[in-house]
Structures are given as C-alpha cells and as structure tokens.
Design an enzyme around this catalytic site. Structure first.
Site, short mmCIF file in Angstrom:
data_model
loop_
_atom_site.label_atom_id
_atom_site.label_comp_id
_atom_site.label_asym_id
_atom_site.label_seq_id
_atom_site.Cartn_x
_atom_site.Cartn_y
_atom_site.Cartn_z
N GLU A 198 -20.57 24.04 -64.71
CA GLU A 198 -21.72 23.33 -64.20
C GLU A 198 -22.88 24.14 -64.25
O GLU A 198 -22.76 25.41 -63.75
CB GLU A 198 -21.59 22.81 -62.67
CG GLU A 198 -22.49 22.23 -62.03
CD GLU A 198 -22.06 21.73 -60.74
OE1 GLU A 198 -23.09 21.43 -59.76
OE2 GLU A 198 -20.91 22.01 -60.13
N GLU A 239 -12.46 23.01 -54.10
CA GLU A 239 -12.98 23.83 -55.01
C GLU A 239 -12.74 25.04 -55.37
O GLU A 239 -12.89 25.95 -54.19
CB GLU A 239 -14.42 23.54 -55.17
CG GLU A 239 -14.72 21.83 -55.30
CD GLU A 239 -16.15 21.44 -54.99
OE1 GLU A 239 -17.16 22.46 -55.55
OE2 GLU A 239 -16.52 20.60 -54.40
#
Length: 445
Positions: free
Chosen positions: A360, A249
């Site tokens: 997110e 990520e």
C-alpha cells in the site's frame, strides 16, 4: 529449487539459473464485485500527517514554539503515558533510543482489563501439514541482527521488553496530537480512490480463518513526499466493513511522518471500530502485549534486499491461541513477539473472515501528478525474483490449528499501471505473488 541461506535471523534467498516462477536452480552461489468492494474498503488505510524533514530543523523548532501551551501540556502527558521507566537504555546506530521496560509496566497493562495481570502463557503453535516438495522450516531461530538497534551488541534483560522511545519531535510531526499513533478518523468510503491510498494485494475470504502466515522480502522504497508512506503487510479482518470493522495488521513500512526517517520498520496495528477511536501503531497505546526482549516493534529492519542482488525476507505468523483465545504474533520461526488480547475485539474475538497480504502507498498527487513513491522494490511484478517484491509460502490457520495452503488466492491492484501484482503456485514457494511498482511513469501520469 531455491536454497535458503540464513543471515542474522532473516532468510536470504538467491536465484542461481532460473526465476522462482519457473523450474528449480541447482545451487546457492552465495552463503549470505462484492468481494472487490470488501477488499477495497479494507485497503483504505491511514492518511499521512505533516512531517518536517531533517533539512527543516529550524522550521520544526519554530513550529514547536508556536504550539499553544495547552497542546504542549497534552504532548508531555502523552509522552509520560507512552514512555515507561527504563531498567536499561540502548542507543541504536540509527539514532533511535531503546528503553528496556519491565514487562508488566508496558503500555498494554494500563488497560483496565490487564491491570495487575500477568502475560498469557505461550500458545500451542499451529501444526504444519507438509506437502510434497514444500519446505518445512520450523523450530527456534536465533534472532540476532534483524533490526538495526541490535547492531550495538546490546540487548534487554530477561523480564523486560525493548521499547522505541517516543520523543517530543515525533509528536510535533503529527497533525493531531490527540490522535498521535492512530490512523485518522474519517467517514467510511468504499471506493479505491478514497484518500489517495493505492494497493496491490492477494486475499482470501468467505471462510473462517484463525490465523495467517507469509514471508515478505524487505526493501527501502523511495517515499517522494514527507506526507506519504509505503508499506507491505498482512491483514486479518472481520466485521461488516462499516463502523464495526476489526483488523490486526503486521509488516514493514517506510513512514517519515511516524518515524522521522526513511528506514523500513517492523510495525503492528489494530482497531475494532474501523480506525475511529480504538487502536494504534505498535505500543503507542494500551493494547498489544509484548513478551519478547529481543524484538523492538517500530524499529528498523536490517539487512534489506537489493535490486538484482541478495534478497532478505521476514516471516510473519499471526494465529489465535486455541486455549486462551488471544491472537499471537511470531516474527521468524519460533520467535514470539507478543499478542493482541481477544477482549480488544468484537468480531475478531472469534475468527477472521478475510485475510490479505500486499502493499500500500499514499498518493497525494502533489502538483497534480501521480506520486513517485515506490511500492515494494519500486519495480513491477513482471521483473520477477531479485528485482520485484514478493510474498511467498502464504498459508492460513484452520479451525483445528493447522497451517494450510490458501484455499483460493485472489489478486487485486487498484491502479495496475502504477503498481501491479501477479501470482502463482509451485513446490518451493507454495502460493506466492510478486507485486509493486514505481508509481508515476509514462503509463501512470
């Protein structure tokens, strides 16, 4: 057409007469189902740990004095493991301390499989297949002030890497000292309401992916609660979405718990067991090998976008080195940050089976209400360029090390009344989407 204007290594975008989703503009006015289950599972990210605000300095000090001596000893040992001897130290304007550490002394080389080794040679960069009407920006780009710490005019010498110094107060904010820098261990859940995480993402799956690329505009979203965060990132994923989940990520995040402030910061993460015992943020464990002396992972990004004003974005590319198998990270065209060694992973040792891009947030529902923590710019996707957040020029790397347009981009928002997403494709931005939102509002109580 949208004209891109360079500004300290971050591309600055302007909209002249029309929105990006419509036709072109003429000038740059300023120089400056199963699938759903899989996606939702991956999008469960870290819970946020307690943090003390700058206004509660006295409380933090009290908290430190109440720590058991054994725990304080663990903290000091961890700090010794993370913070390596500095050849040079740089004071950042935002309060960070940057240590220039010899490349072979960084935490990655504490790993048994890297001890005594030299960093891998730079890989062959993926080839770009040009499409009619699409921009092809490549080559080396000088990265001068994409991060606040570079505003001092100082840099780290060749043969060293810049590391943000971890302080005792950083670890004291964490609820679990032993897992500082990691996402909390927890039982796997596959529903979108798990642990208060909410998402708006674009994704592709069902193939073999050897990398991903995209440009993200950078904002400083408001984070309401000290225990929440807001981030925008790309994921490369493989595994069965159980305890063997592998991810890499990278992106930007605002995380008061991790950094003690509300700046958007460049970050990385990895795990090979669904966040249970492996992996960490940035360079907080042995794993990611940094090779660049100009980019400091975990430091603030500058400049940032403004509502109805200038837009600044960063381009991230992750790809698998065809020769050595390591996964490299590029921050801006031609600027290699470093790599995740292939031996860190099980499934990702070969290729990814899913790629995701998006935002997110953590929603703790303090007081029984939805959080007002913003995602992206804090505005819904329908507001478009200059107001909403975006990902653009989304591509994946194929088996032959070619960057190609996404084969079939799908969009998903867990709670579209709180944070939404809408996408498209055109000649300037290729595959793109706008996303984000304010969180709590009349339709998101």
């Amino acid at each position: 057409m949208l004209i891109l204007c360079r500004h300290f290594g971050i591309r600055q975008l302007h909209q002249c007469t029309t929105t990006m989703a419509s036709s072109s503009c003429s000038c740059c006015r300023e120089t400056s189902s199963i699938i759903r289950i899989f996606v939702i599972f991956l999008l469960v990210s870290s819970s946020v740990c307690p943090v003390f605000s700058s206004e509660s300095h006295g409380l933090r000090a009290t908290n430190q004095t109440l720590r058991p001596e054994k725990e304080l000893k663990i903290i000091r040992q961890r700090l010794k493991e993370i913070n390596k001897p500095a050849v040079k130290t740089i004071q950042s304007p935002d309060g960070d301390v940057i240590d220039c550490v010899l490349l072979h002394q960084q935490p990655a080389f504490d790993h048994p499989q890297l001890k005594g080794q030299q960093p891998s040679d730079p890989p062959e960069r993926p080839r770009t297949i040009e499409a009619q009407g699409m921009m092809n920006i490549g080559g080396e780009e000088e990265v001068e002030r994409v991060q606040v710490w570079r505003m001092s005019g100082e840099t780290c010498p060749e043969g060293t890497i810049p590391m943000r110094r971890t302080r005792e107060e950083d670890m004291l904010r964490a609820s679990s000292v032993r897992r500082f820098g990691r996402k909390p261990r927890r039982r796997v859940r596959r529903d979108s309401t798990s642990y208060g995480h909410e998402h708006a993402v674009g994704y592709v799956n069902g193939g073999e992916y050897y990398g991903a690329k995209g440009s993200i505009n950078v904002w400083a979203p408001h984070v309401t609660d000290q225990y929440e965060f807001s981030l925008s990132q790309l994921w490369l994923i493989s595994g069965s979405f159980a305890h063997d989940l592998n991810t890499m990520e990278a992106g930007w995040q605002v995380s008061p718990e991790l950094y003690g402030d509300n700046y958007p910061r460049f970050f990385t993460y990895w795990t090979n067991d669904a966040y249970e015992t492996t992996g960490c943020y940035n360079l907080l464990c042995s794993g990611f090998v940094q090779t660049n002396n100009r980019i400091a992972i975990g430091t603030a990004i500058s400049p940032i976008s403004s509502y109805h004003g200038r837009q600044f974005d960063i381009t991230l590319l992750v790809w698998k080195d065809p020769k050595h198998g390591n996964w490299w990270l590029e921050f801006g065209p031609g600027v290699l940050v470093g790599y995740w060694p292939s031996f860190l992973f099980t499934h990702l040792r070969d290729h990814a089976t899913m790629v995701q891009f998006g935002g997110e947030v953590v929603n703790l529902r303090a007081g029984g209400f939805h959080t007002s923590t913003a995602m992206g710019s804090g505005h819904f996707s329908g507001e478009g360029f200059g107001k909403a957040s975006y990902f653009r020029n989304l591509e994946v790397v194929d088996w032959d090390n070619n960057l190609i347009p996404l084969p079939n981009l799908r969009l998903l928002a867990d709670h579209p009344n709180c944070y939404d997403i809408r996408g498209g494709i055109n000649g300037d931005w290729g595959h793109y989407f706008y996303y984000g939102g304010p969180g709590r509002n009349v339709r998101c109580p």
